[in-house]
Design an enzyme around this catalytic site. Structure first.
Site, PDB file in Angstrom:
ATOM      1  N   GLU A 179       0.838  -1.207   0.000  1.00 55.86           N
ATOM      2  CA  GLU A 179       0.000   0.000   0.000  1.00 55.86           C
ATOM      3  C   GLU A 179       0.869   1.252   0.000  1.00 55.86           C
ATOM      4  O   GLU A 179       1.955   1.257   0.569  1.00 55.86           O
ATOM      5  CB  GLU A 179      -0.855   0.034   1.271  1.00 55.86           C
ATOM      6  CG  GLU A 179      -1.756  -1.164   1.433  1.00 55.86           C
ATOM      7  CD  GLU A 179      -2.402  -1.218   2.816  1.00 55.86           C
ATOM      8  OE1 GLU A 179      -3.124  -2.185   3.070  1.00 55.86           O
ATOM      9  OE2 GLU A 179      -2.170  -0.298   3.636  1.00 55.86           O
TER      10      GLU A 179
ATOM     11  N   CYS B 229       3.405   8.322   1.600  1.00 55.79           N
ATOM     12  CA  CYS B 229       3.800   7.304   2.571  1.00 55.79           C
ATOM     13  C   CYS B 229       3.952   6.000   1.788  1.00 55.79           C
ATOM     14  O   CYS B 229       3.015   5.560   1.122  1.00 55.79           O
ATOM     15  CB  CYS B 229       2.723   7.177   3.640  1.00 55.79           C
ATOM     16  SG  CYS B 229       3.055   5.853   4.812  1.00 55.79           S
TER      17      CYS B 229
ATOM     18  N   CYS C   7       5.639  -7.713   6.833  1.00 53.99           N
ATOM     19  CA  CYS C   7       6.675  -7.269   7.769  1.00 53.99           C
ATOM     20  C   CYS C   7       6.960  -8.398   8.738  1.00 53.99           C
ATOM     21  O   CYS C   7       6.044  -9.104   9.152  1.00 53.99           O
ATOM     22  CB  CYS C   7       6.207  -6.032   8.529  1.00 53.99           C
ATOM     23  SG  CYS C   7       7.480  -5.369   9.630  1.00 53.99           S
TER      24      CYS C   7
ATOM     25  N   CYS D 232       4.827  -6.790  15.414  1.00 53.75           N
ATOM     26  CA  CYS D 232       4.214  -5.921  16.425  1.00 53.75           C
ATOM     27  C   CYS D 232       2.730  -6.309  16.543  1.00 53.75           C
ATOM     28  O   CYS D 232       2.025  -6.337  15.532  1.00 53.75           O
ATOM     29  CB  CYS D 232       4.350  -4.446  16.035  1.00 53.75           C
ATOM     30  SG  CYS D 232       6.058  -3.952  15.716  1.00 53.75           S
TER      31      CYS D 232
ATOM     32  N   CYS E 135      -0.446  -4.316  14.974  1.00 53.33           N
ATOM     33  CA  CYS E 135      -0.338  -3.842  13.588  1.00 53.33           C
ATOM     34  C   CYS E 135      -0.836  -4.901  12.615  1.00 53.33           C
ATOM     35  O   CYS E 135      -0.436  -6.065  12.685  1.00 53.33           O
ATOM     36  CB  CYS E 135       1.127  -3.505  13.320  1.00 53.33           C
ATOM     37  SG  CYS E 135       1.540  -3.355  11.584  1.00 53.33           S
TER      38      CYS E 135
ATOM     39  N   CYS F 247      -1.409   1.050   8.229  1.00 52.99           N
ATOM     40  CA  CYS F 247      -0.775   0.247   7.190  1.00 52.99           C
ATOM     41  C   CYS F 247      -1.206  -1.208   7.300  1.00 52.99           C
ATOM     42  O   CYS F 247      -1.393  -1.747   8.359  1.00 52.99           O
ATOM     43  CB  CYS F 247       0.740   0.376   7.277  1.00 52.99           C
ATOM     44  SG  CYS F 247       1.539  -0.669   8.477  1.00 52.99           S
TER      45      CYS F 247
HETATM   46  S1  SF4 Z   1       4.303  -1.626  13.236  1.00 58.69           S
HETATM   47 FE1  SF4 Z   1       3.780  -3.183  11.680  1.00 58.69          FE
HETATM   48  S2  SF4 Z   1       4.867  -2.570   9.792  1.00 58.69           S
HETATM   49 FE2  SF4 Z   1       5.758  -1.423  11.518  1.00 58.69          FE
HETATM   50  S3  SF4 Z   1       7.506  -2.688  12.190  1.00 58.69           S
HETATM   51 FE3  SF4 Z   1       5.757  -3.318  13.476  1.00 58.69          FE
HETATM   52  S4  SF4 Z   1       4.846  -5.055  12.376  1.00 58.69           S
HETATM   53 FE4  SF4 Z   1       6.196  -3.991  10.921  1.00 58.69          FE
END
Ligand code: SF4
Length: 378
Positions: free
Chosen positions: A120, A133, A140, A144, A147, A371
Site C-alpha cells: 500500500e 507514505c 513485515c 508488532c 499492527c 498500514c
Molecule cells: S508496526 Fe507493523 S509494519 Fe511497523 S515494524 Fe511493526 S509489524 Fe512492521
C-alpha cells in the site's frame, strides 16, 4: 548482534513472539531503470548496443517527465524504444484498489507486485506540502501485535524501483492535476507504510538516493523532506547515520520501558530502549537532524501518565520531537485508541518536561489508514 540468517534464507514459520528478519527466497522483480545509478544505467544501455547518452534521455523522461512508457518517449528512435522499454521499464506495480477521502486529497492505493504480493501507499496533500507514505516490504517480519501488517508476517523485500515507483505514481497524479488543489509535486516521502525499512536496508537506501538526487539521476526531492522510520535496528541506524544523507529518522518507540516494549515491539528483546535511544541520539549528533519519536497511544496499554513522565525524562534536552499517534484499531483487535482525556494528559506530561510534542492528525482513518489494513482485507 544480529542473529538473522543470511539474505535469501527461506523464512520459517515464526514461533509466537519470534522475529522473522529475512525475506524468503523468491523470484526477484525485474530490473528497472530506477534500480540503477546513473553509471549503471549508462552501462545497461551500452550493453543493449545504444549510446550511453540514451541513459540520460531515459532518466529525464522518467524522473523529470514521470514517463515510464518508452513508446511515448519521442526523443528516442522508434527502433530503440521497444528494446530499451523491455530491458528497463518492466511493469512493477499494478493498482488493485484506490480509496480517497478528505475531498480527494488523501488517496490510498493497494498495489499488486509482479508475484502477486500486495503493498500500500498513501498520498496526503496538505496546503503547504504533499507527502507520500510508501511501503518498503511486502508484509513485515517485526511482529508488532497491534499492527495489521505485522500479523501477516513478511512476504518479501521490495526492490528499490518498486519503492520509487510508488512515489512516481503519486507524483504523476499530482502533475496531471488529478489531486484536488491543482498540479503539484511530491515534497515529502515517509517510509511508514508496510515493512521495516531498515530490514531492507540496501533497497531502501537506493530508493532514498533516487528520491533525493537531482535530475536526471533522481526526483530531486529535498533529503530534509524524507523520513525513514524504524522499530530500532540499532546497527542499521548506525549505518544510516554514516550515509551522509540528512534524512529524518523516525524511531517507533511506543513504550518507554523494556517490560512493555518487549511485548509491543518484539525487536526490543534484542535491542533495549536505552540502546535504541543511544543510537537515535548518535544519529541526531551526526546528521544534525531532529529525531522523531513515534508513539502510538493505545488505550490502557501505554498511555498512563507515569509512562509519559518516564518518556519525558528519557528524551528531554535532546534533539527530538515526539509524535503521538492515536492508534487506528484493526478490525477485531483488542487494541484501540486512548481516551481523549488520557491523550491530553499524556501531552501535558511531556510538555511539562519541555519535550516538543504533537498529536498526529488521523488522515485516512475512514479508508483503513493504518498500514496493512487494505492488503489484509484483500
Ligand atoms: S508496526 Fe507493523 S509494519 Fe511497523 S515494524 Fe511493526 S509489524 Fe512492521
Amino acid at each position: 548482534m544480529s542473529t538473522a540468517s543470511p539474505a535469501g534464507t527461506p523464512a520459517r514459520t515464526p514461533a509466537p513472539g519470534q522475529l522473522t528478519f529475512v525475506a524468503p527466497r523468491r523470484a526477484k522483480p525485474a530490473r528497472h531503470l530506477a534500480d540503477l545509478t546513473m553509471a549503471e544505467r549508462r552501462a545497461a544501455v551500452a550493453e543493449l548496443g545504444e549510446k550511453p547518452f540514451r541513459a540520460d534521455q531515459l532518466s529525464r523522461q522518467y524522473f523529470d517527465k514521470l514517463n515510464g512508457d518508452p513508446q511515448s518517449m519521442t526523443d528516442l528512435p522508434a527502433a530503440a524504444r521497444e528494446k530499451l522499454g523491455a530491458a528497463l521499464f518492466p511493469a512493477l506495480l499494478t493498482p488493485v484498489r484506490e480509496l480517497a477521502t478528505d475531498g480527494g486529497t488523501t488517496r490510498k492505493t493497494l498495489w499488486r507486485l509482479f508475484d502477486g504480493a500486495l503493498v500500500e501507499s498513501v498520498l496526503m496533500r496538505y496546503t503547504d506540502r504533499t507527502t507520500m507514505c510508501v511501503s518498503s516490504q511486502a508484509g513485515c517480519g517485526m511482529n508488532c501485535p497491534f499492527c495489521a501488517t505485522g500479523q501477516a508476517g513478511l512476504t518479501r523485500n521490495m526492490s528499490t524501483a518498486e519503492i520509487v515507483e510508488q512515489v512516481v505514481a503519486g507524483a504523476r497524479a499530482l502533475a496531471k492535476g488529478e489531486v484536488p488543489g491543482g498540479p503539484g509535486r511530491v515534497s515529502n516521502v515517509v517510509f511508514m507504510g508496510m515493512g521495516e525499512p531498515l530490514a531492507n536496508y540496501k533497497a531502501v537506501i537506493g530508493a532514498v538516493r533516487r528520491l533525493v538526487e537531482p535530475s536526471p539521476s533522481g526526483l530531486g526531492i529535498s533529503a530534509r523532506g524524507v523520513t525513514v522510520s524504524t522499530v530500532g535496528l540499532v546497527p542499521a541506524i548506525g549505518k544510516l547515520a554514516a550515509e551522509g544523507l540528512p534524512v529524518t529518522l523516525a524511531l517507533s518507540l511506543h513504550a518507554p520501558d523494556d517490560e512493555l516494549r518487549d511485548t509491543l515491539v518484539p525487536i526490543n528483546t534484542r535491542w533495549k530502549v536505552a540502546e535504541v535511544l543511544d543510537a537515535a541520539w548518535d544519529y541526531a549528533a551526526k546528521t544534525k537532524r531532529r529525531v522523531s519519536i513515534e508513539y502510538a497511544l493505545i488505550k490502557d496499554i501505554n498511555d498512563q501518565e507515569w509512562r509519559a513522565d518516564l518518556l519525558g525524562k528519557l528524551v528531554r534536552n535532546k534533539l527530538v520531537h515526539v509524535n503521538l499517534i492515536p492508534l487506528n484499531p484493526t478490525p477485531g483487535s483488542k487494541w484501540t485508541a486512548s481516551r481523549p482525556e488520557d491523550e491530553r494528559a499524556f501531552v501535558r506530561r511531556l510538555e511539562h518536561h519541555g519535550v516538543p510534542v504533537t498529536v498526529r492528525d488521523t488522515r485516512g482513518r475512514e479508508i483503513d489508514g493504518a498500514c496493512g489494513q487494505l492488503a489484509a482485507a484483500e
